[in-house]
Scaffold this motif. Structure first.
Motif, PDB file in Angstrom:
ATOM      1  N   LYS A   1       0.811  -1.214   0.000  1.00  0.00           N
ATOM      2  CA  LYS A   1       0.000   0.000   0.000  1.00  0.00           C
ATOM      3  C   LYS A   1       0.840   1.258   0.000  1.00  0.00           C
ATOM      4  CE  LYS A   1      -4.042  -2.136   1.843  1.00  0.00           C
ATOM      5  NZ  LYS A   1      -5.292  -1.964   2.579  1.00  0.00           N
ATOM      6  N   ARG A   2       2.106   1.103   0.149  1.00  0.00           N
ATOM      7  CA  ARG A   2       2.954   2.285   0.230  1.00  0.00           C
ATOM      8  C   ARG A   2       3.910   2.404  -0.951  1.00  0.00           C
ATOM      9  NH1 ARG A   2       6.428   3.437   4.438  1.00  0.00           N
ATOM     10  NH2 ARG A   2       7.234   1.320   4.268  1.00  0.00           N
ATOM     11  N   GLN A   3       4.073   1.336  -1.671  1.00  0.00           N
ATOM     12  CA  GLN A   3       5.055   1.312  -2.750  1.00  0.00           C
ATOM     13  C   GLN A   3       4.478   0.539  -3.911  1.00  0.00           C
ATOM     14  OE1 GLN A   3       7.976  -0.907  -0.594  1.00  0.00           O
ATOM     15  NE2 GLN A   3       9.165   0.903  -0.038  1.00  0.00           N
ATOM     16  N   PRO A   4       4.948   0.838  -5.107  1.00  0.00           N
ATOM     17  CA  PRO A   4       4.487   0.034  -6.232  1.00  0.00           C
ATOM     18  C   PRO A   4       5.017  -1.397  -6.120  1.00  0.00           C
ATOM     19  CG  PRO A   4       6.256   1.515  -6.908  1.00  0.00           C
ATOM     20  CD  PRO A   4       5.910   1.875  -5.501  1.00  0.00           C
TER      21      PRO A   4
ATOM     22  N   LYS B   1      -4.823  -4.657 -23.697  1.00  0.00           N
ATOM     23  CA  LYS B   1      -3.681  -3.802 -24.016  1.00  0.00           C
ATOM     24  C   LYS B   1      -2.514  -4.163 -23.114  1.00  0.00           C
ATOM     25  CE  LYS B   1      -4.621   0.724 -24.702  1.00  0.00           C
ATOM     26  NZ  LYS B   1      -5.267   2.043 -24.421  1.00  0.00           N
ATOM     27  N   LEU B   2      -1.333  -3.968 -23.637  1.00  0.00           N
ATOM     28  CA  LEU B   2      -0.141  -4.282 -22.860  1.00  0.00           C
ATOM     29  C   LEU B   2       0.483  -3.007 -22.307  1.00  0.00           C
ATOM     30  CD1 LEU B   2       1.346  -7.026 -25.178  1.00  0.00           C
ATOM     31  CD2 LEU B   2       0.266  -7.337 -22.950  1.00  0.00           C
ATOM     32  N   TYR B   3       1.007  -3.141 -21.111  1.00  0.00           N
ATOM     33  CA  TYR B   3       1.673  -2.023 -20.441  1.00  0.00           C
ATOM     34  C   TYR B   3       3.056  -2.472 -19.996  1.00  0.00           C
ATOM     35  CZ  TYR B   3      -2.828   0.316 -20.149  1.00  0.00           C
ATOM     36  OH  TYR B   3      -4.007   0.939 -20.445  1.00  0.00           O
ATOM     37  N   LYS B   4       3.893  -1.492 -19.752  1.00  0.00           N
ATOM     38  CA  LYS B   4       5.144  -1.782 -19.027  1.00  0.00           C
ATOM     39  C   LYS B   4       5.297  -0.747 -17.926  1.00  0.00           C
ATOM     40  CE  LYS B   4       8.260   1.067 -21.759  1.00  0.00           C
ATOM     41  NZ  LYS B   4       9.599   1.209 -22.348  1.00  0.00           N
ATOM     42  N   PHE B   5       6.219  -1.028 -17.028  1.00  0.00           N
ATOM     43  CA  PHE B   5       6.503  -0.058 -15.979  1.00  0.00           C
ATOM     44  C   PHE B   5       7.424   1.031 -16.506  1.00  0.00           C
ATOM     45  CE2 PHE B   5       5.437  -3.838 -13.463  1.00  0.00           C
ATOM     46  CZ  PHE B   5       4.510  -3.289 -12.601  1.00  0.00           C
ATOM     47  N   ASP B   6       7.212   2.210 -16.014  1.00  0.00           N
ATOM     48  CA  ASP B   6       8.152   3.301 -16.256  1.00  0.00           C
ATOM     49  C   ASP B   6       9.235   3.178 -15.189  1.00  0.00           C
ATOM     50  OD1 ASP B   6       9.540   5.704 -16.062  1.00  0.00           O
ATOM     51  OD2 ASP B   6       7.797   6.917 -16.559  1.00  0.00           O
TER      52      ASP B   6
ATOM     53  N   GLU C   1      -7.925  -9.943  -1.256  1.00  0.00           N
ATOM     54  CA  GLU C   1      -9.300  -9.469  -1.426  1.00  0.00           C
ATOM     55  C   GLU C   1      -9.531  -9.065  -2.882  1.00  0.00           C
ATOM     56  OE1 GLU C   1     -10.137  -5.647   0.461  1.00  0.00           O
ATOM     57  OE2 GLU C   1      -8.011  -5.448   0.898  1.00  0.00           O
ATOM     58  N   LYS C   2     -10.786  -9.105  -3.279  1.00  0.00           N
ATOM     59  CA  LYS C   2     -11.150  -8.707  -4.636  1.00  0.00           C
ATOM     60  C   LYS C   2     -11.194  -7.189  -4.732  1.00  0.00           C
ATOM     61  CE  LYS C   2     -11.968 -12.557  -6.904  1.00  0.00           C
ATOM     62  NZ  LYS C   2     -10.509 -12.801  -6.998  1.00  0.00           N
ATOM     63  N   LEU C   3     -10.795  -6.685  -5.888  1.00  0.00           N
ATOM     64  CA  LEU C   3     -10.824  -5.238  -6.082  1.00  0.00           C
ATOM     65  C   LEU C   3     -11.751  -4.910  -7.249  1.00  0.00           C
ATOM     66  CD1 LEU C   3      -6.973  -4.687  -5.760  1.00  0.00           C
ATOM     67  CD2 LEU C   3      -8.698  -4.432  -3.983  1.00  0.00           C
ATOM     68  N   ASP C   4     -12.259  -3.707  -7.239  1.00  0.00           N
ATOM     69  CA  ASP C   4     -13.129  -3.243  -8.309  1.00  0.00           C
ATOM     70  C   ASP C   4     -12.294  -2.879  -9.531  1.00  0.00           C
ATOM     71  OD1 ASP C   4     -15.945  -1.889  -8.989  1.00  0.00           O
ATOM     72  OD2 ASP C   4     -14.342  -0.548  -9.635  1.00  0.00           O
ATOM     73  N   LYS C   5     -12.674  -3.462 -10.662  1.00  0.00           N
ATOM     74  CA  LYS C   5     -11.846  -3.295 -11.857  1.00  0.00           C
ATOM     75  C   LYS C   5     -11.684  -1.835 -12.269  1.00  0.00           C
ATOM     76  CE  LYS C   5     -13.386  -5.064 -15.765  1.00  0.00           C
ATOM     77  NZ  LYS C   5     -13.565  -5.866 -17.019  1.00  0.00           N
ATOM     78  N   ARG C   6     -12.785  -1.137 -12.346  1.00  0.00           N
ATOM     79  CA  ARG C   6     -12.685   0.243 -12.822  1.00  0.00           C
ATOM     80  C   ARG C   6     -11.902   1.128 -11.866  1.00  0.00           C
ATOM     81  NH1 ARG C   6     -18.727   1.126 -15.052  1.00  0.00           N
ATOM     82  NH2 ARG C   6     -19.165  -0.231 -13.282  1.00  0.00           N
ATOM     83  N   ASN C   7     -12.168   0.960 -10.597  1.00  0.00           N
ATOM     84  CA  ASN C   7     -11.458   1.802  -9.638  1.00  0.00           C
ATOM     85  C   ASN C   7      -9.977   1.452  -9.573  1.00  0.00           C
ATOM     86  OD1 ASN C   7     -13.809   3.121  -9.088  1.00  0.00           O
ATOM     87  ND2 ASN C   7     -14.290   1.909  -7.267  1.00  0.00           N
TER      88      ASN C   7
ATOM     89  N   ILE D   1      -4.476   3.041 -10.405  1.00  0.00           N
ATOM     90  CA  ILE D   1      -3.124   2.609 -10.756  1.00  0.00           C
ATOM     91  C   ILE D   1      -2.594   3.453 -11.908  1.00  0.00           C
ATOM     92  CG2 ILE D   1      -3.552   0.799 -12.511  1.00  0.00           C
ATOM     93  CD1 ILE D   1      -1.532  -0.052  -9.527  1.00  0.00           C
ATOM     94  N   LEU D   2      -3.469   3.829 -12.824  1.00  0.00           N
ATOM     95  CA  LEU D   2      -3.004   4.656 -13.937  1.00  0.00           C
ATOM     96  C   LEU D   2      -2.671   6.068 -13.462  1.00  0.00           C
ATOM     97  CD1 LEU D   2      -5.352   3.437 -16.806  1.00  0.00           C
ATOM     98  CD2 LEU D   2      -2.893   3.076 -16.609  1.00  0.00           C
ATOM     99  N   SER D   3      -3.398   6.526 -12.470  1.00  0.00           N
ATOM    100  CA  SER D   3      -3.133   7.891 -12.006  1.00  0.00           C
ATOM    101  C   SER D   3      -1.805   7.986 -11.253  1.00  0.00           C
ATOM    102  CB  SER D   3      -4.264   8.383 -11.120  1.00  0.00           C
ATOM    103  OG  SER D   3      -4.159   7.803  -9.835  1.00  0.00           O
ATOM    104  N   MET D   4      -1.284   6.862 -10.830  1.00  0.00           N
ATOM    105  CA  MET D   4       0.028   6.888 -10.171  1.00  0.00           C
ATOM    106  C   MET D   4       1.116   7.152 -11.173  1.00  0.00           C
ATOM    107  SD  MET D   4      -0.571   5.378  -6.916  1.00  0.00           S
ATOM    108  CE  MET D   4      -0.326   7.142  -6.934  1.00  0.00           C
ATOM    109  N   ASP D   5       0.774   6.873 -12.416  1.00  0.00           N
ATOM    110  CA  ASP D   5       1.638   7.339 -13.472  1.00  0.00           C
ATOM    111  C   ASP D   5       2.950   6.580 -13.607  1.00  0.00           C
ATOM    112  OD1 ASP D   5       1.096   9.410 -15.277  1.00  0.00           O
ATOM    113  OD2 ASP D   5       2.901  10.434 -14.591  1.00  0.00           O
ATOM    114  N   PHE D   6       2.943   5.326 -13.175  1.00  0.00           N
ATOM    115  CA  PHE D   6       4.171   4.572 -13.376  1.00  0.00           C
ATOM    116  C   PHE D   6       4.011   3.478 -14.423  1.00  0.00           C
ATOM    117  CE2 PHE D   6       2.359   2.680  -9.432  1.00  0.00           C
ATOM    118  CZ  PHE D   6       2.219   1.366  -9.817  1.00  0.00           C
TER     119      PHE D   6
END
Lengths: 249, 249
Positions: free
Chosen positions: B158-161, B219-224, B186-192, B197-202
């Motif tokens: 919860k504190r680090q990626p 779609k595929l992503y990578k880490f910055d 625990e299960k998480l809500d997909k949209r939220n 995670i995208l707003s963290m911008d990494f």
DNA sequence: GGAATTAGTGTAAAATTTACACTTTGCTAT
DNA sequence: ATAGCAAAGTGTAAATTTTACACTAATTCC
């Protein structure tokens, strides 16, 4: 304590080589005294580093649990007893102790200075509170240990309530705010601090006023012990009292 | 390593009594394998607790730093090398080890199972991944150590990626979400989840699609890497992916 | 009774959090 | 080719929280 030696039915001799180390505990006792955050140091009366100011720490006995050792050592060196010590981590660099391989387990606590009397004995010649800004140049790796513990304290303050053992039974919101400011080393906004801290719901308004001050007297509060305990031990929270936000893209 | 013995000019003999202890390191290696969270255990081939499954741990050498020992022991017992180990804390109950006073420093890591080959030697007869739900009944105080490390992991998430070393170089958001769900249990809500995670911008959108799946490809992503590192090492964040809120009065 | 000093209080704008369901895309099997 | 399957992808409104910010109130002291 436990019976350890009777607990040693067979130690195959190849293992003997490993049993040549020692461990110590070091305590970082933060003290609060209505204004500043300080740390309790001792002036060592014994080698190594005799006559230097250092963290109150010493060897752990063979048959003594670590937590118990931390309490005992602290009490022996400084007279400070009955504090809640939290283990932070262990420092074990080879060569950190001149007598051989000695690793040290660091503990910290945060107490109210005026609640305790300093009473020196054992290997301490002297013990006293030092401003946290002056903590540098300590022997061993005590500077590093101090920093790690201070960081842990700052982290914990944001996850758990603080103050129960640090403030008088009745205190003002300004006093509580000063405590947070001292720990976090930053100024906080009065209105926002009050809003947040009151919304956590662990303070009880006593409907009493401060007396003997040369200005408008503040209202007095006390902690709600049950709610405080629950937040401390179970729930936790995010107390982000400082404007953390990074701006958007 | 360091020169410790040369570093011992005078050890007054009264201290000899303290130099009869040993310390070990124990590693809690969490593994992720596109679905579940597991832990790496060894089947001990040596006393004490020969033939039992336990955490991969062993004695620290006299002239070896703790972090180095954790790496070495892990590599020797399991073949797993080059992982980032974080110290959690030290367990030192008197009587926890049948051979005498032995305290153990616990380290944890989180790795991608398929990136490592298990290669047993030293005191391990066998090493294998076990589901985290099956971790119980371990020897020594390993159950307690495991729990403490799992809690630390949950806190850190919860504190680090997370994910850099756990997912393939190109991954989908659903894969990343599954990772978080496995760790947090625990299960998480997909949209939220995606929004946060995208707003963290990494994450960097690669504008590529998954191939070889019998449904709409993701779609595929990578880490910055730079941004990831900064968040990991410096900034940190509050990633409260789970609806934490308690309701109001 | 005026000055000094600290306590106490409110709000609007911005940002974040939450809960929630339908459409799109590509593959597969017929 | 097309129907069906499976998972991907997407938006919004309401509620809550966060932030920045400045004046009035109460008491003592002189």
């Amino acid at each position: 304590m436990d019976k350890m030696l009777t607990n040693t039915p067979v130690k195959p001799s190849p293992f003997d080589n490993f049993f040549k180390s020692a461990f110590t505990v070091d305590n970082i006792i933060f003290g609060f005294d209505e204004a500043d955050l300080k740390v309790l140091l001792i002036k060592r009366g014994e080698v190594p580093f005799e006559n230097q100011w250092a963290l109150p720490g010493n060897f752990v006995y063979q048959d003594e649990n670590l937590d118990a050792a931390a309490e005992r050592v602290l009490a022996e060196l400084t007279g400070v007893k009955d504090v809640h010590l939290e283990q932070v981590r262990t420092f074990g660099r080879v060569g950190r102790h001149p007598f051989g391989r000695v690793i040290t387990v660091a503990y910290y606590s945060l107490i109210k200075i005026s609640d305790y009397n300093i009473d020196v004995s054992s290997i301490a010649q002297e013990a006293d509170w030092h401003s946290i800004d002056d903590v540098k140049g300590l022997p061993f790796d005590h500077d590093e240990i101090f920093k790690a513990c201070f960081n842990r304290l700052k982290l914990n303050v944001k996850r758990q309530p603080v103050g129960f053992e640090l403030l008088p039974p009745k205190f003002t919101l300004t006093e509580l705010q000063h405590l947070y400011e001292a720990i976090l080393e930053e100024k906080l906004d009065k209105r926002n601090f009050r809003k947040k801290i009151l919304s956590m719901d662990f303070l009880i308004d006593l409907n009493e006023l401060q007396a003997g001050v040369a200005h408008r007297p503040a209202k007095l509060y006390k902690f709600d012990p049950e709610r405080y305990r629950r937040l401390y031990e179970e729930e936790g929270f995010h107390f982000d009292v400082s404007p953390s936000k990074q701006k958007k893209k």
